[in-house]
Design a protein around this motif. Structure first.
Motif, mmCIF file in Angstrom:
data_model
loop_
_atom_site.group_PDB
_atom_site.id
_atom_site.type_symbol
_atom_site.label_atom_id
_atom_site.label_comp_id
_atom_site.label_asym_id
_atom_site.label_seq_id
_atom_site.Cartn_x
_atom_site.Cartn_y
_atom_site.Cartn_z
ATOM 1 N N PHE A 99 7.174 -1.455 -2.287
ATOM 2 C CA PHE A 99 5.835 -1.437 -2.878
ATOM 3 C C PHE A 99 5.643 -2.553 -3.908
ATOM 4 O O PHE A 99 4.643 -2.561 -4.633
ATOM 5 N N LYS A 130 1.995 -5.464 -5.859
ATOM 6 C CA LYS A 130 1.749 -5.446 -4.420
ATOM 7 C C LYS A 130 0.791 -4.315 -4.060
ATOM 8 O O LYS A 130 -0.298 -4.556 -3.574
ATOM 9 N N VAL A 131 1.197 -3.094 -4.301
ATOM 10 C CA VAL A 131 0.282 -1.974 -4.031
ATOM 11 C C VAL A 131 -0.145 -1.271 -5.316
ATOM 12 O O VAL A 131 -1.077 -0.476 -5.315
ATOM 13 N N TYR A 173 6.073 -4.383 5.170
ATOM 14 C CA TYR A 173 4.677 -4.562 5.562
ATOM 15 C C TYR A 173 3.835 -3.374 5.149
ATOM 16 O O TYR A 173 3.050 -2.859 5.920
ATOM 17 N N VAL A 174 4.063 -2.905 3.973
ATOM 18 C CA VAL A 174 3.322 -1.729 3.537
ATOM 19 C C VAL A 174 2.042 -2.136 2.815
ATOM 20 O O VAL A 174 1.913 -3.259 2.325
ATOM 21 N N THR A 175 1.128 -1.212 2.785
ATOM 22 C CA THR A 175 -0.119 -1.417 2.053
ATOM 23 C C THR A 175 -0.306 -0.221 1.123
ATOM 24 O O THR A 175 0.529 0.690 1.099
ATOM 25 N N GLU A 176 -1.397 -0.219 0.441
ATOM 26 C CA GLU A 176 -1.699 0.917 -0.436
ATOM 27 C C GLU A 176 -1.746 2.231 0.335
ATOM 28 O O GLU A 176 -1.493 3.290 -0.215
ATOM 29 N N ASP A 177 -2.087 2.126 1.609
ATOM 30 C CA ASP A 177 -2.177 3.343 2.412
ATOM 31 C C ASP A 177 -0.820 3.991 2.626
ATOM 32 O O ASP A 177 -0.739 5.141 3.058
ATOM 33 N N ASP A 178 0.228 3.252 2.383
ATOM 34 C CA ASP A 178 1.567 3.802 2.575
ATOM 35 C C ASP A 178 2.088 4.530 1.348
ATOM 36 O O ASP A 178 3.161 5.130 1.382
ATOM 37 N N HIS A 184 -4.237 1.585 -9.470
ATOM 38 C CA HIS A 184 -4.384 1.117 -8.093
ATOM 39 C C HIS A 184 -4.517 -0.410 -8.161
ATOM 40 O O HIS A 184 -4.908 -0.974 -9.195
#
Ligand SMILES: [Zn+2]
Length: 329
Positions: free
Chosen positions: A176, A184-185, A244-249, A273
């Protein structure tokens, strides 16, 4: 078991040999409306390394209270906190039980010592081994019901029990974070931490913001007893999730998530956030919080191979614990 193998993320947390009180971390899970099999992620300590902590045998945490007052005051909240975990799906076989007083005396390393400390709020991660902190002699949980991290005593203690079972914070997951621990996130504002002004006194800029500075390195922060170590990633962690994570992860619903409003100073909150929105407090464990504990206790053999990835420093570490942010220490 095969279903569990589809869990994506494994984080190996590492235990820092600390000689000061620290606290076990929070940690987050994804909302239950998502498939926990494809989106599960959590952080717990690495049971396959020669770390200084371990899961509790037989899914049982025997507890001893420091004194009668602690039992009277904290006992009902510990029960309420475990009820929150059961309501979230933790099986009844996971238990916290008062130990016989002889066990408390004769088997100190095998019990969780619970006491009231109005100036601190922390717990060991998992069954901390006594060598990590000989003065304490074993796992501890320093609690009090006035701590306001999540705004609810039972929720606060449920968070600490998450640590006691072995969970870390969601934000400790290195996937993250961008390289060099940049955002990042999450949006992390180190200069907003309550103890920032105190901790940077006398430090050069590079000692604060450099690669090994107290605002960039969890180890440096830990060494300085700076609350940034509750936020910064633990790079001795391994993730099957990939980068390859995003905030959704992120499991924003985890009770182990640190809400924006704790731990800050007059400048504002330390964690947001990515778009600057505030992170709210979660008062109950999420489905993935439960999955994280179950993974540690029930499925640990399924990920042994993954744990043997890049972790040169892992063996140097012992136990990761942390102070709860926003506490009055
Ligand atoms: Zn915590």
């Amino acid at each position: 078991m095969s279903k569990m193998k589809s869990f994506i993320l494994f984080i190996l947390a590492l235990l820092l040999v600390c000689h000061f009180p620290v606290e076990a971390g929070n940690h987050l899970w994804e909302p239950s409306h998502q498939s926990s099999l494809t989106h599960a992620r959590w952080a717990h300590f690495d049971n396959h390394r020669r770390t200084s902590t371990s899961p509790w045998p037989n899914k049982l945490i025997p507890i001893c209270y420091g004194n009668l007052e602690a039992e009277r005051e904290l006992g009902p909240y510990i029960k309420a906190a475990m009820d929150l975990w059961y309501a979230a799906g933790l099986p009844a076989e996971y238990k916290i039980q008062r130990a016989h007083h002889l066990k408390c005396v004769l088997e100190r390393p095998d019990v969780l010592w619970v006491y009231i400390d109005p100036g601190a709020f922390f717990s060991s991660v998992g069954k901390e081994k006594p060598k990590e902190n000989p003065r304490r002699g074993g796992p501890v949980a320093a609690l009090h019901i006035s701590h306001n991290q999540l705004g609810d005593p039972a929720a606060n203690i449920a968070h600490e029990l998450g640590h006691a079972w072995g969970l870390l914070h969601e934000n400790h997951n290195p996937v993250f974070w961008a390289p060099n621990n940049f955002d990042k996130v999450f949006k992390f504002r180190c200069d907003h931490l309550a103890d920032f002004d105190d901790k940077i006194m006398g430090l050069q800029q590079w000692e604060i913001w450099g690669h090994d500075g107290i605002c960039r390195s969890s180890e440096a922060a830990m060494k300085a007893q700076f609350s940034a170590y509750q936020y910064l990633p633990i790079h001795d962690a391994v993730s099957k999730h990939g980068w390859y994570v995003t905030e959704d992860d992120v499991d924003w619903n985890s009770i182990m998530m640190l809400p924006s409003w704790v731990g800050g100073n007059h400048r504002g909150s330390p964690l947001f956030h990515l778009d600057g929105g505030l992170i709210g407090a979660n008062l109950v464990p999420s489905a993935q919080d439960v999955e994280g504990i179950r993974h540690l206790y029930e499925y640990r053999l399924s990920y042994e191979a993954e744990l043997l990835l890049n972790d040169p420093r892992a063996f140097e570490y012992s136990l990761f614990r942390q102070y709860a942010p926003g506490c009055g220490h």
